[in-house]
Design a protein around this motif. Structure first.
Motif, short mmCIF file in Angstrom:
data_model
loop_
_atom_site.label_atom_id
_atom_site.label_comp_id
_atom_site.label_asym_id
_atom_site.label_seq_id
_atom_site.Cartn_x
_atom_site.Cartn_y
_atom_site.Cartn_z
N MET A 288 0.82 -1.20 0.00
CA MET A 288 0.00 0.00 0.00
C MET A 288 0.86 1.26 0.00
O MET A 288 0.53 2.25 -0.67
N SER A 289 1.96 1.25 0.74
CA SER A 289 2.88 2.40 0.74
C SER A 289 3.40 2.67 -0.66
O SER A 289 3.46 3.82 -1.12
N LEU A 328 3.97 1.55 8.94
CA LEU A 328 2.67 2.22 9.02
C LEU A 328 2.81 3.74 8.92
O LEU A 328 2.00 4.41 8.26
N MET A 329 3.84 4.28 9.55
CA MET A 329 4.06 5.73 9.47
C MET A 329 4.41 6.15 8.04
O MET A 329 3.98 7.21 7.58
N ARG A 330 5.15 5.32 7.36
CA ARG A 330 5.47 5.62 5.94
C ARG A 330 4.20 5.58 5.10
O ARG A 330 3.97 6.44 4.23
N LEU A 331 3.35 4.58 5.35
CA LEU A 331 2.08 4.49 4.65
C LEU A 331 1.22 5.72 4.93
O LEU A 331 0.64 6.31 4.00
N LEU A 332 1.14 6.13 6.18
CA LEU A 332 0.34 7.30 6.54
C LEU A 332 0.87 8.56 5.86
O LEU A 332 0.09 9.37 5.33
N LYS A 333 2.18 8.72 5.83
CA LYS A 333 2.80 9.88 5.18
C LYS A 333 2.42 9.92 3.69
O LYS A 333 2.04 10.98 3.17
N ASN A 334 2.53 8.79 3.02
CA ASN A 334 2.20 8.74 1.59
C ASN A 334 0.72 9.03 1.34
O ASN A 334 0.35 9.67 0.35
N TYR A 335 -0.11 8.58 2.27
CA TYR A 335 -1.54 8.83 2.14
C TYR A 335 -1.86 10.31 2.30
O TYR A 335 -2.60 10.90 1.49
N LEU A 336 -1.26 10.94 3.30
CA LEU A 336 -1.50 12.36 3.53
C LEU A 336 -1.00 13.20 2.36
O LEU A 336 -1.58 14.23 2.01
N ASN A 337 0.08 12.76 1.73
CA ASN A 337 0.65 13.49 0.60
C ASN A 337 -0.27 13.52 -0.61
O ASN A 337 -0.11 14.37 -1.50
#
Length: 354
Positions: A288-289, A328-337
């Motif tokens: 997902m990331s 998970l933090m990397r995934l969240l960062k990419n999602y917010l971007n």
């Protein structure tokens, strides 16, 4: 990394346990055949647990002389191969012996095809040089029979291929040139019914390819998997291997490979529908990331209403696994971007455990 080694060890243990179970089933098949007199197996066979290298030499000499192996011959050989590497090495070292089994595998008699396939299944428990020889002489038949309808033959071929893929990289690379990946993917994603019971077996083979020979998988085969991503459902057998295979084969990493809306949304739906505390979770997060890192919000319409995605993130954070939290933090960062939802609202809804 320690976490990577732990995940791989867990999966190897799972596959070894599965393989042991399947070989026990294989022996049960053979025992039932003996008990009921199926094929051409005679009830006079005795002391199969005590076949020695000398017995193997005698069997090999007999089938070479006749240029033919009976069901009884192959049943005895199958049991001999299960008893240890010495019997396997003895048989492989006799010129022309394997060729007789290949003749039966490629012949017109379906029962002897099955007997030969089961022979090769147990023979493939040998070392790398055995795998190379089997692949060179019988690999094309093992792969071709994956398209067939005979359940026992197809399953034995899948077990044999799994042994070859796990044992010898050279053999695996040869098999990949025989259209193995698309054939496996078709079995892996086929709707389960009376004729399609091979999703788990095919998934293990694809896992082994992704683990040992990912670099040898052709661009054509990768594109085939990408084009047929949506055909695998989270509730299907073998779905626990899906994200690992996709991640190891770099299916969604390259922006040069075009993903359709259907393919991207199938990955999202698979991710949110398959969250659990298991070894495959981290690969789903990484896939997902990589998908979100492509920066193509038009492919991610299912994320524009983020409740299910957010619920999945919260369940994963609740596991409180430090190694998983980094991804998970990397995934969240990419999602917010992607800027497809209100960032402040999303962060307020997250439950990140310290």
């Amino acid at each position: 990394m320690d976490s990577q080694r732990t995940e791989d060890s867990m999966l190897r243990l799972k596959i070894r346990s599965y393989a042991k179970e399947q070989r026990q089933v294989l022996r049960t098949f053979a025992t039932d055949a003996l008990r009921f007199g199926l094929g051409q197996i005679r009830s006079e066979i005795r002391e199969l647990e005590n076949l020695s290298a000398k017995d193997v030499c005698g069997l090999a000499a007999r089938i070479k002389r006749r240029k033919h192996a009976t069901s009884e011959d192959m049943y005895r050989l199958s049991h001999a191969f299960l008893q240890g590497n010495e019997n396997i090495s003895t048989f492989v070292g006799i010129p022309g012996a394997i060729q007789v089994l290949v003749k039966e595998l490629s012949g017109a008699n379906i029962q002897r095809q099955i007997d030969a396939a089961e022979c090769f299944c147990n023979l493939s428990l040998g070392d790398a040089h055995v795998s190379e020889k089997i692949t060179a002489l019988a690999g094309s038949y093992l792969v071709t029979y994956l398209d067939g309808k005979e359940e026992r033959l197809k399953r034995s071929c899948l077990w044999t291929l799994a042994n070859l893929l796990a044992t010898c990289t050279k053999a695996a690379k040869t098999l990949l040139k025989m259209q193995l990946v698309p054939k496996l993917w078709k079995l892996y994603t086929a709707p389960p019914d009376d004729l399609n019971k091979f999703q788990n077996d095919a998934g293990i083979c694809l896992y082994l390819i992704a683990t040992h020979t990912a670099c040898a998988v052709s661009a054509v085969d990768r594109n085939y998997i990408m084009e047929h991503l949506h055909e695998k459902r989270p509730e299907d057998q073998g779905s626990e291997y899906f994200m690992y295979i996709i991640y190891q084969l770099n299916i969604v990493c390259s922006k040069h490979e075009q993903l359709s809306v259907q393919q991207a949304e199938s990955l999202v739906n698979f991710f949110v529908g398959h969250v659990r505390s298991d070894w495959d979770t981290i690969y789903g997060v990484r896939v997902m990331s990589n998908l979100l890192a492509r920066g193509e919000p038009q492919l991610l319409g299912s994320l524009a209403t983020p409740e299910k995605f957010l619920n999945a993130l919260n369940r994963l954070f609740a596991l409180q696994e430090s190694n998983l939290n980094y991804d998970l933090m990397r995934l969240l960062k990419n999602y917010l971007n992607l800027n497809i939802v209100d960032s402040n609202w999303l962060l307020e809804q997250l439950k990140v455990y310290a």
